[in-house]
Design a protein around this motif. Structure first.
Motif, short mmCIF file in Angstrom:
data_model
loop_
_atom_site.label_atom_id
_atom_site.label_comp_id
_atom_site.label_asym_id
_atom_site.label_seq_id
_atom_site.Cartn_x
_atom_site.Cartn_y
_atom_site.Cartn_z
N TRP A 144 -4.36 2.64 4.26
CA TRP A 144 -5.01 1.59 3.49
C TRP A 144 -4.01 0.50 3.10
CZ3 TRP A 144 -9.72 0.89 4.33
CH2 TRP A 144 -10.64 1.93 4.39
N CYS A 145 -2.74 0.87 2.90
CA CYS A 145 -1.73 -0.16 2.59
C CYS A 145 -1.58 -1.13 3.76
CB CYS A 145 -0.39 0.50 2.28
SG CYS A 145 0.92 -0.68 1.91
N PHE A 160 -4.48 -3.46 3.66
CA PHE A 160 -4.35 -4.45 2.58
C PHE A 160 -3.30 -5.51 2.93
CE2 PHE A 160 -6.24 -1.24 -0.46
CZ PHE A 160 -7.30 -2.03 -0.86
N PHE A 169 -13.47 0.67 -5.04
CA PHE A 169 -13.19 0.38 -3.63
C PHE A 169 -14.04 1.27 -2.73
CE2 PHE A 169 -10.75 1.32 0.26
CZ PHE A 169 -10.62 0.04 0.78
N SER A 226 -2.26 2.00 -2.61
CA SER A 226 -2.06 1.19 -1.41
C SER A 226 -2.10 -0.29 -1.73
CB SER A 226 -3.15 1.52 -0.39
OG SER A 226 -3.17 2.89 -0.09
N LYS A 227 -3.05 -0.68 -2.56
CA LYS A 227 -3.17 -2.10 -2.92
C LYS A 227 -1.96 -2.57 -3.70
CE LYS A 227 -5.41 -6.08 -3.46
NZ LYS A 227 -4.51 -6.86 -4.34
N ASP A 239 0.65 -5.45 -2.64
CA ASP A 239 0.96 -6.58 -3.53
C ASP A 239 2.47 -6.71 -3.72
OD1 ASP A 239 -1.75 -7.02 -3.87
OD2 ASP A 239 -1.84 -6.14 -5.88
N THR A 265 2.13 -7.32 -9.06
CA THR A 265 0.73 -6.95 -8.90
C THR A 265 0.00 -7.12 -10.22
OG1 THR A 265 -0.81 -5.18 -8.24
CG2 THR A 265 1.20 -4.52 -9.41
#
Length: 400
Positions: free
Chosen positions: A22-23, A26, A74, A353-354, A358, A365
């Motif tokens: 997921w990273c 993103f 999410f 992951s987000k 960031d 973030t």
């Protein structure tokens, strides 16, 4: 190095589990044109495909609540956003209390969670029993309840992030082992792999239960470990229909459950077991614990098992995530981010992951304050200066 091998990248992510995959997605969503994901085996072949899929925002710290809320939202919005989803079901989640001290802790925790925007409330013993028809009555002193918490289907989550990666244009290098971090002083310049070197100014290191090994390859100790966790799925029973079976986490005993295939999926971790890879299922510990489940869920007492498995899942000594740069030679390595979910891969994975994406792109973030969540919170023995998240499975207190 083959002619098709990526010689450069805007960013490289090491690890193809929930956090790493997921990273990488993103990072593409943030605008990086060339993102490479390196996975030693195949996507989701580690802990991601063996998880129980629990997703809750009822964390014991502010960071845990924020991570849980983002991840839950999410998962709930994936179908509209991606055209595919991880199978999230908002089943509702109870955390029952069995002592006066647990009641006091829960009510203080609810106040904190509500302040952060979580829909959660205290339920008294009678209401808890009424809302949990499958559970034995008169067992608890009440508990907390969040109707929006739920669960995902772990194999479907792997399918979802695989599809998201492929459609977003992330370059996947499966069956490729990370063999070293390339540096120029205190900044990263690339990575070495079994397939060749890739030049990049941005590297995200993930790995779940194998993160410590990833750190050793990078030349830096990372206080993260792996421990055996066990999950079973019982046979079907009318009393265990999903409409009668909200999710429950008995924090004191480290047991949780949710509906699955007309029966109940429940998981357990042995607090006395040292860190290490899960080689096999521990039937003796299962026999020790199942009486507690039968007392709480009487319908399980005479049921056989459909499935039973052991998995190695990650943990940190304080049960909190790791989010920050690699620390080497007394200082941060510019361009690196270490990302670990601290034993909450499905639960916090999208949010971790987000945040990692960031930090990689912007160096900051808005999702949560990561000031104290980096590697610099650990001493030379891997001990954290932070109080542990009290709402966690009973993992070991040290990473090794």
């Amino acid at each position: 190095m083959t002619s098709g091998w990526p010689r450069t990248a805007d960013a490289v992510v090491v690890g193809g589990g929930t956090v790493g995959a997921w990273c990488a997605w993103f990072l593409r969503e943030a605008g990086l044109a060339d993102v490479v994901l390196v996975e030693q085996r195949t996507l989701g072949s580690g802990a991601s495909s063996r998880a129980a899929g629990m997703v809750r925002a009822q964390g014991g710290t502010e960071a845990a609540v924020r991570l849980g809320l983002f991840s839950r939202d999410f998962y709930a919005g994936q179908q509209q956003r991606l055209g595919i989803d991880s199978g999230f079901v908002a089943q509702g989640y109870f955390m029952p209390c069995f002592s006066e001290s647990e009641v006091a802790d829960a009510q203080a925790r609810i106040a904190m969670q509500r302040r952060l925007g979580l829909d959660v409330r205290w339920v008294d013993p009678d209401e808890l029993d009424d809302l949990n028809p499958a559970m034995a009555r008169g067992m608890t002193m009440g508990g907390s309840y969040a109707p929006g918490d739920g669960y995902v289907d772990p194999p479907r989550n792997v399918l979802a992030y695989t599809a998201a990666l492929l459609t977003s244009g992330v370059r996947l290098l499966e069956r490729t082992t990370f063999t070293g971090l390339l540096r120029d002083g205190d900044r990263v310049t690339g990575i070495a792999t079994t397939g060749g070197e890739i030049a990049t100014a941005r590297v995200v290191l993930t790995g779940g239960p194998t993160l410590a090994a990833v750190g050793r390859v990078a030349g830096v100790p990372i206080p993260a470990g792996g421990a055996r966790h066990q999950v079973v799925v019982t046979g079907a029973h009318p009393d265990l229909a999903p409409s009668r079976l909200p999710m429950v986490f008995d924090v004191a005993s480290g047991i949780y459950w949710r509906p699955e295939e007309g029966g109940v999926l429940w998981g357990m971790s042995n607090p006395d077991e040292p860190p290490g890879e899960a080689a096999e299922f521990d039937w003796d510990y299962y026999d020790k614990v199942r009486g507690r489940v039968a007392a709480l869920l009487p319908a399980t007492a005479g049921l056989g098992l459909r499935k039973a498995w052991a998995a190695t899942i990650d943990f940190t000594p304080d049960h909190l995530p790791i989010l920050g740069p690699l620390i080497a030679d007394g200082g941060p390595v510019s361009g690196t981010v270490v990302a670990a979910a601290g034993g909450h891969g499905m639960m916090w994975g999208p949010a971790v992951s987000k945040v990692a994406a960031d930090l990689t792109v912007d160096g900051t973030t808005d999702l949560l304050d990561v000031t104290d969540l980096g590697l610099d919170r650990f001493d030379e023995h891997g001990r954290s200066r932070l109080a542990p998240d009290p709402i966690a499975l009973p993992f070991p207190e040290a990473a090794s």
